[in-house]
Design a protein around this motif. Structure first.
Motif, PDB file in Angstrom:
ATOM      1  N   CYS A 114      65.255 -68.700  12.087  1.00  0.00           N
ATOM      2  CA  CYS A 114      63.964 -69.273  11.759  1.00  0.00           C
ATOM      3  C   CYS A 114      63.146 -69.152  13.048  1.00  0.00           C
ATOM      4  CB  CYS A 114      63.689 -70.721  11.461  1.00  0.00           C
ATOM      5  SG  CYS A 114      64.408 -70.846   9.830  1.00  0.00           S
ATOM      6  N   HIS A 160      65.991 -69.035   3.065  1.00  0.00           N
ATOM      7  CA  HIS A 160      65.815 -70.309   2.207  1.00  0.00           C
ATOM      8  C   HIS A 160      64.578 -69.979   1.097  1.00  0.00           C
ATOM      9  CE1 HIS A 160      62.901 -70.785   5.338  1.00  0.00           C
ATOM     10  NE2 HIS A 160      63.921 -71.277   6.351  1.00  0.00           N
ATOM     11  N   HIS A 191      61.978 -66.429   7.931  1.00  0.00           N
ATOM     12  CA  HIS A 191      61.277 -67.645   7.318  1.00  0.00           C
ATOM     13  C   HIS A 191      59.863 -67.143   7.205  1.00  0.00           C
ATOM     14  CE1 HIS A 191      60.371 -72.295   7.212  1.00  0.00           C
ATOM     15  NE2 HIS A 191      59.422 -71.640   6.806  1.00  0.00           N
TER      16      HIS A 191
END
Ligand SMILES: [Zn+2]
Length: 510
Positions: free
Chosen positions: A80, A235, A205
């Motif tokens: 991230c 994610h 991300h």
């Protein structure tokens, strides 16, 4: 029963380990120093947490108990956009300050020195390191909301190249977080080309996981196309009810790109709530410059922000869906929803959120229910998705467990098995492949398979018993069911209990 990571059907066999490698599989009669009776248990390659944030926590406490009790033997850190190396310029003082809380000295600058510290510190898990784009940009461009100049871009590329040369596995971006968010697609393509040259990975991300999710996935595909880098979408999910179902489209886009020969994969955590900084609720224009400037803007535009937040919450999920996770100066708020706090204080929820952000100097995190079960199942079922915790490693009874956190920290891998394998949504073999061979192949690790010559990272678990125990209200609970865990040939869990062994390696891509 051996579930070997390939996705093929399980089979019964003995496994012999010699030093840190798998030596032999089959019927084995050779004498050994130590025997493990794995009768009625599943033996799989150790799980690889493709999306970890343990770069600092491993230095604080290398036991990584929240991870090993899940069966994790390798963590991919620095995701991230945020890593702890390389450090230069203003970031030296910044990181030094972060380490003070943990009484840790800052004794590295470049990635090679950072790896040396990790080695000295030892770790229960193997550690892979990505270089954070946010770190590079903070170092070179600062917090300004503008394009990088040619000279600045060259400097970021040089820093990145050196880190990759020294063994980092790739670049991570956090494109919702300033100053990473100020980067143009062109800047990311330039940096991704450097990563491709070292055969590293680009984890992202995305710029948006909500209203602009589809465009954000398209950007990641463009980056793959123009740089030839291997892309990992972190994610993957669609946030906010109005965006539910969009993963059907994004997964199809990824599929098409894969059919064109691009290496694009994704990961997920098996929960319906996200967790990030509470400041992620704020509008984009509020950011830019140092924290004090952001806080001043927050105060100067107080009513406008309140109106914006109320409008967003009425359009999306309400205040009862947002739990305060970490709040250093308001420990009593941790674990409560913004709505509950507002009721206690007899205040408006939006005011509570803004005042909390100001009081906590923007550094407070939230858990927010905003993902649909149907979407989660879709992402879980595609054959290019992997499992990640999106969390730091924690150890109960230490400083690493003194704040509220998302249950994914302690439960992601067992939860996939307990909820989705046992209900027959996906086979155990396929689930294990997502946790082992897929990430290992992506990274180029000689792990993630049970095969002679591969490193002896093994998880031995009871299929009946394995499950996550962490909940939203009570997250600090270790998962159960992992009876033995072997990292590089050494037992880290024996008879369901973690030992003091720290046999993880610092993995380098050179
Ligand atoms: Zn993230």
């Amino acid at each position: 029963m051996v579930v070997d990571g390939t996705g093929q059907a399980r089979y019964q066999a003995d496994i012999a380990i010699d030093h840190d490698k798998i030596a032999k599989i089959g019927k084995i009669n050779t004498k050994a120093h130590e025997y493990i009776n794995a009768e009625n248990l599943i033996v799989a390659p150790g799980f690889i947490d493709i999306h970890s944030h343990s770069e600092l926590s491993t230095l604080v406490n290398p036991a990584a108990s929240s991870k090993v009790y899940q069966g994790i033997t390798t963590e991919v850190t620095g995701n991230c956009g945020s890593s702890l190396a390389p450090l230069d310029g203003p970031m030296v003082a910044k990181v030094k300050e972060r380490l003070v809380d943990y009484r840790l000295p800052l004794s590295w600058r470049n990635t090679r020195e950072y790896f040396e510290i990790l080695r000295q510190n030892k770790s229960a898990t193997n550690l892979v390191t990505l270089i954070g784009h946010g770190l590079l940009r903070q170092t070179v461009v600062g917090y300004r909301n503008r394009e990088a100049t040619d000279i600045e871009l060259e400097r970021m590329k040089a820093m990145l190249a050196q880190a990759l040369e020294e063994g980092a596995y790739g670049l991570s971006t956090g494109l919702i977080y300033p100053p990473s968010s100020y980067a143009s697609t062109e800047e990311l393509v330039s940096l991704a080309k450097v990563v491709a040259k070292y055969d590293g990975i680009y984890t992202t991300h995305l710029r948006s996981e909500g209203d602009r999710l589809v465009a954000a996935v398209k950007e990641a595909i463009i980056i793959a196309q123009q740089s030839n880098v291997k892309v990992q979408i972190s994610h993957h999910k669609a946030i906010g009810q109005q965006n539910w179902g969009k993963v059907n489209q994004t997964l199809e886009l990824i599929n098409q790109a894969r059919e064109r020969g691009l290496d694009i994969t994704c990961d997920f955590y098996p929960y319906l709530a996200t967790s990030t900084g509470l400041s992620a609720l704020l509008p984009d224009w509020i950011f830019g410059g140092q924290k004090e400037e952001v806080i001043n803007r927050l105060k100067d535009n107080y009513q406008q922000i309140i109106d914006y937040l109320n409008q967003e919450r009425s359009r999306q999920d309400g205040w009862e869906q947002i739990i305060v996770a970490e709040a250093k100066n308001h420990k009593d708020y941790e674990g409560l929803t913004i709505k509950e706090i507002a009721q206690q204080l007899n205040q408006k929820p939006a005011e509570v959120a803004v005042e909390l952000l100001i009081a906590e100097n923007l550094s407070t995190s939230m858990i927010k229910f905003s993902i649909s079960e149907a979407d989660l199942r879709k992402v879980l079922q595609v054959d290019f998705s992997m499992v990640g915790t999106d969390a730091i490693s924690r150890v109960k009874g230490t400083i690493l467990a003194n704040s509220h956190c998302h249950p994914r920290t302690y439960g992601s891998f067992p939860r996939v098995i307990d909820r989705y394998v046992k209900s027959n949504l996906i086979s155990l073999e396929k689930a294990i492949k997502k946790m082992t061979y897929l990430p290992a192949k992506k990274l180029g690790l000689q792990r993630g398979l049970i095969e002679p010559g591969y490193f002896a990272d093994l998880v031995i678990f009871d299929l009946e018993k394995i499950k996550d125990c962490a909940t939203y209200s009570n997250p600090h609970r270790y998962a159960v069911g992992v009876e033995f865990l072997i990292v590089n040939g050494n037992l880290v869990i024996k008879d369901g209990k973690q030992l003091s062994n720290l046999s993880g390696y610092v993995l380098t891509n050179n």
